[in-house]
Design an enzyme around this catalytic site. Structure first.
Site: not given
Length: 251
Positions: A141, A154
């Site tokens: 990401s 995350y």
């Protein structure tokens, strides 16, 4: 239908029933591969099979459970006889402030996003070595470069996945196993992870990301189909080349 450059190859896509994973599976099939899609929900996997048809195997498993991963790959062996490509796409995406995070949120994030891919990689290495080559793609990401507020857990999990990928690239190159990090930004379409967020959490996250400037920098997003095309392009390169990191972001 694209060229059958992956004809005869067997691919495994985790989180393959929806979103990016489903689009990757469709494009791999279009290039001639047989694909096992791994996910936690039978209904979701069955829907993908009904839409994509032949050469697709649904395998119900939670990648954060090592026993379920072992069972899943035995099932894939029985159906397809080996593995050439692994796309670690399944992930837990949950917004929370670390000081308020529950045990389940913290443990679930790292179990799904770091241990899950590691369990799957552990299974495929000997299978790929036996076939003389392989490809591992770990989906990461843009949060790694610039962690969003409420998403630092995350981001940390994806940073760990990227560190694992860098080490594996050196560990496996002699076995002709390529390792690629596919780092993606905001994608359009439904995000099934949002269904598990507590009430009001999405609004809190959006407010914090707007104040920090992260939301504006993310752009309007790209479609999962576009992102999947970019990911699969890395798998169709001649084997003389390895893409270490492929980052896709919205214009």
């Amino acid at each position: 239908m694209g060229s059958l450059i992956l004809e005869g190859k067997v691919a495994v896509v985790t989180g393959g029933g929806v979103g990016l994973g489903r689009q990757v599976a469709e494009k791999l099939i279009g290039h001639g591969a047989r694909v096992a899609i791994v996910g936690r929900t039978q209904k979701t996997l069955d829907r993908a099979v009904s839409e994509l048809g032949a050469n697709l195997l649904p395998v119900v498993a939670d990648v954060s459970d090592p026993q379920e991963v072992r069972r899943a790959f035995k099932e894939i062996d029985a159906a397809f006889g080996g593995v050439d490509i692994l796309v670690n796409n399944a992930a837990m995406y949950r917004a929370y402030r670390i000081e308020e995070a529950t045990d389940d949120e913290l443990q679930g994030t790292f179990a799904a996003n770091v241990l899950g891919p590691a369990y799957c990689i552990r299974e495929v290495i000997p299978r790929m070595r036996e076939r003389g080559a392989g490809d591992i793609v770990n989906v990461s990401s843009e949060s790694v470069r610039s962690p969003f507020p409420w998403l630092c857990g995350y981001a940390a999990s994806k940073s760990a996945l990227e560190g694992l990928s860098q080490g594996l690239r050196n560990e496996l190159r002699a076995d002709n196993i390529r390792v690629c990090v596919f780092r993606t930004g905001f994608m359009t379409g439904e995000n099934a992870n949002l269904n598990s967020w507590p009430e009001g959490r999405l609004e809190q996250f959006i407010a914090a990301a707007s104040v920090s400037g992260h939301l504006g920098n993310a752009g309007a997003g790209v479609s999962p189909a576009t992102a999947a095309s970019a990911l699969v392009s890395a798998l169709t390169l001649p084997r003389e080349a390895n893409i270490d990191v492929l980052e896709l972001r919205s214009i």
